[in-house]
Design an enzyme around this catalytic site. Structure first.
Site, PDB file in Angstrom:
ATOM      1  N   LYS F 101       0.889  -1.171   0.000  1.00 21.35           N
ATOM      2  CA  LYS F 101       0.000   0.000   0.000  1.00 21.35           C
ATOM      3  C   LYS F 101       0.913   1.203   0.000  1.00 21.35           C
ATOM      4  O   LYS F 101       1.570   1.503   1.006  1.00 21.35           O
ATOM      5  CB  LYS F 101      -0.882  -0.006   1.246  1.00 21.35           C
ATOM      6  CG  LYS F 101      -1.743   1.214   1.393  1.00 21.35           C
ATOM      7  CD  LYS F 101      -2.679   1.081   2.593  1.00 21.35           C
ATOM      8  CE  LYS F 101      -3.658   2.214   2.682  1.00 21.35           C
ATOM      9  NZ  LYS F 101      -3.035   3.484   3.072  1.00 21.35           N
ATOM     10  N   ALA F 188      -9.498   6.047   3.404  1.00 16.39           N
ATOM     11  CA  ALA F 188      -9.467   7.237   4.265  1.00 16.39           C
ATOM     12  C   ALA F 188     -10.775   8.013   4.219  1.00 16.39           C
ATOM     13  O   ALA F 188     -11.349   8.224   3.155  1.00 16.39           O
ATOM     14  CB  ALA F 188      -8.322   8.180   3.904  1.00 16.39           C
TER      15      ALA F 188
END
Lengths: 259, 68, 259, 68, 259, 259, 68, 68
Positions: F101, F188
């Protein structure tokens, strides 16, 4: 263009579509200046007992030029149809016109209207020849009933009184505009200029506010802002905005690009 | 004699509403008067004499009641 | 109050905070009138090849009074840093000032900016003494980089060009306002008056638009609406709006209620 | 001789840029000229003579490029 | 945890907080499967005249296991208090319980409730011993009156019936939750799973829907989605979400960064 | 139906569309339980220096069953392409897979990604054979570039890290979904269950979160809520929701109304 | 004789409500019956004999009336 | 001799990376090692002898880095 775009309520026409309250100002001069800057022609006032023991206090009417402004007495603080009706009768006697801003509150905490009592009061007042402008919820059914009773306009809230939340439910306001023929005036909730513009862009006929102006850090600047915003929103409504799209196309001609 | 004005009892000698308003320094053109729960038209102030126990409501316009 | 509230870009100050484009109008007279009604002082123009074969067409400059308006040449239609830089150099030669509205598009469909190319172009142009006003996304990091490079302002989009979706992400705009010191001008997305007011209420220093006005059913009315809306939003921002609350309190005094 | 103007080839006799602009009816104060990919300052139009194969870009301002 | 988190209405407790309608399905088997997948325990049904001439049609009760589901007869289609009351009496006679979903519509176009008639009908029905679940607007004052009358719950709309607009005014729903003690069940407006989750996250006690499921392209998949969404929203409400912030902080420890 | 609805990233397929982080938990047991309840199969972990002086601390891998979960090392805390690339190389050596990631932050305050550095790092890592999942802004142009570079997915933020603001700009997410072919995973911003459902209803392929769960008052309940919400949102997306309308029509048959 | 059933007139011989329901194939446990605007309790179907001009409403549950 | 481990200097006798990891109680299978900024493949720990001034980075996985 705004020249011939009048707000007509019960046969009387007004140039400004902004109505303002007279509460919460630091003093009378500030109130007068703010109203002046707002461009409002209709000004709401409350009806209260004269203070017998102390007559020193100046009266509102020492400051408001009743030739210039249409006073709109309100029934703020009434929680029953009877109180509201009684207040309206006193207001008519104290004032010069049949116009009343009818509100019957349901609860001291939220200041939401009690539409059941409102409908009762409106029925009586219309019979007695009042020009009734009722403060209500954004409920199309109640607005239709108020129109059928003979109210001169409907004044749905945009959000709770003094909340500054703006137009919480533009969908209902739109449905109300589709449902009634009398003027629709958003009353309560406006917190800043864009809120007022949005109300007008929806197609409302006017906006009424008090705390939004009187409660601002600089009430005079906000009064001018609201004046401009209501006119801006009305013009935009009439101008016919561009459609919303997920993407769009450049506004520059593509032909003749340099290579 | 006793009358109730805006909820407070007041001792006065018999007089007209006009006289009473003057006695407390109120401009009749700026107020509305309710006598025993009925509106008293301005035209009747002069010939209306206050009686023992009368309930008077005298109101005027004040700032307020608009909505934000 | 607006008297001393100027927009200052690269040392030049402007009274109007609305900048407008010159595309998509029915004809030059309509364009000129719309710009006049908008109150704009800065007007963006595109740079294109002269049509050699047919010289009949009038020139934009036959209609725009360059004493009255600051022309802001743009690089609309450029998809690489090189094209944009080349266009700016031509624009400076054709015009009178160092001001350029820099845009480098990433894709013909969405017209989103390509920030990677934009940063390259901005670096070159600042070195060459241009006053660079870059059109970008609502990305605080890119805006900070543009400021650090030496751009005179940042112009994040409110929504995709021509979408009329307004300020889709006010949170990012607010973060950008917290992040950079140069003027923040919302460029793209404004569809109606309240959109412009909202941009100004967020604290933006200005708004740039074209389709929002030129694409409206009545461009002249919308130009006036945008003029009022930008001023309304700016005034409201400076006036300090009331806080938002779930409920609020009546604006009428409670003492002296009739019983 | 041949030159390329805004992408199209044109046959002209040798002449200055000023002369060429006049010949096609362009007001020099309203345009910018790129000669073989380099900006040609207005001051140099007169003494700059066009040569075989020169690439000219002549641009001006048009409406557009604002953003909604 | 959901184990001990029951929905209690008039002393009866339910594990599922989703209530579903029985209209608009392609056929009975699809309806039965959808209800099964939704996990609903309370199912609303309409009351209509038996077709005497043609008895071929199967009856709803041939398909719904009344041991498994609590039938909630509704007064859909009633426009007066009298009609609604009469329908409720018939429903009680036809069914097995005192539960009724009371609705009195104000207008065929919008299907908004007529709260004035609703309050009349509710008053009568509570006196006659019905367990009344009234469909109403998101009006805190009306909801309080319905509670005071003795209704077992209040069912404010999230948006107009069949609109699929979700919870248009979460502020009002929150105020209602602050105002009444009886269960608050959002009825009408839910268009997709997140709408149902949002209703539960606001703190509502349940959600009632029909078209949102039956009208979906794949009603069975949507029924399962709504089942999960209501549970997700309820769990999230009880879990206590993180506060909203303009920015935040990384969730990674800063100590020990490689250099 | 979900049976055959797999999330496929770089040829590996997963049943769960929820990915979770491992930060901010009270202790390892709570973390393990939360991950278990979330149903996640992909778990992100950070790469940090071993504490040489104090070896007492337990290791994350003592608790996470690497047979059961796919570890996704992240570059959280990296502010340059070089740092991120270096961290990825270490992660691959420490771990078992090529999955990383990738995040390169632009600013410690907002934790927004620096897309310019991100593109550099992604280019290098793809060349070195990594399966790159980049955390980026909701910028369609950057997402397209990341896909063209060869990233296995794109992970636009819904809102700033840890903000809990949800999907601030669904329009951009929709444009990204129209623009790239690789999986789009919202990373997020998710603060509560409905945020996750909304991301999936937009058509996203997955959602990644950490603080939304770990920061909740009851992380275990929120983990379960997110598990349900992601499934609900995905099912609703596939089910095909009803259209939104301003009003609608009753779901009860009109024929046979009692009179 | 004539009665009105769900708004339509029907010609029948005098009979009990139970008999009538059977005659039209209706399961009494699945319906509610209103006789001349009053609810007729299920217990009274048997001994209630229909008279000339009686108005019967016979209703049952159908799908619908939920809200999206 | 001196080496730098995770930024801190350490005095050790010459030894292999494997030996060093054991000396500080680190399970080699759970970490990644960077020697003077280059990744050191696990297979080379045994035959790699640490030299004066070597910079070692020893990292492992910790909780974190997901995004809310």
């Amino acid at each position: 263009m705004s020249a011939n775009d009048k707000l007509v309520i019960a046969g009387r026409s007004f140039t400004s579509r902004l109505m303002v309250g007279t509460g919460k100002y630091a003093d009378f001069p500030q109130m007068v200046q703010a109203i002046e800057l707002s461009g409002a022609e209709i000004v709401t006032v409350a009806v209260r007992r004269v203070n017998i023991s102390d007559r020193s206090k100046e009266s509102l009417l020492d400051h408001l030029d009743t030739k210039k402004y249409t006073l709109l007495p309100n029934t703020a603080g009434c929680y029953t149809a009877d109180d509201a009706v009684r207040t309206c009768r006193l207001a008519r006697e104290a004032g010069l016109s049949d116009f009343v801003k009818l509100e019957v509150l349901g609860d001291e905490k939220t200041l939401f209207p009690d539409n059941e009592e409102l409908l009762k009061a409106a029925t009586i007042l219309v019979k007695e020849g009042f020009t009734v402008l009722p403060y209500t919820t954004d409920d199309p059914i109640v607005c239709k009933k108020l129109e059928d009773i003979g109210c001169a306009a409907v004044m749905p809230l945009g959000a709770p009184i003094g909340s500054g939340l703006g137009i919480r439910n533009p969908y209902n306001i739109r449905i109300i505009l589709d449902t009634v023929k009398v003027p629709v005036i958003v009353d309560a909730g406006v917190g800043t200029a864009s809120d007022a513009a949005i109300a007008m862009e929806l197609g409302c006929d006017g906006v009424l506010m008090n705390t939004g102006i009187a409660g601002a850090r600089d009430p005079l600047a906000m009064a001018e802002a609201m004046n401009l915003a209501v006119r801006a929103g009305r013009l935009a409504y009439r101008a016919g905005r561009i459609p919303k799209k997920l993407y769009a196309t450049a506004s520059s001609p593509v032909e003749g690009m340099i290579e | 004699m006793e009358i109730i004005v805006n909820g407070e009892s007041k001792t006065i000698t018999p007089m007209s509403v006009t006289a009473f308003l003057e006695s407390v320094g109120i401009d009749p053109t700026r107020v509305a008067v309710e006598l025993n729960l009925d509106i008293l038209p301005k035209g009747e102030y002069k010939e209306t004499t206050l009686r023992e126990g009368d309930r008077l409501e005298i109101v005027h316009f004040v700032g307020g009641g608009g909505r934000p």
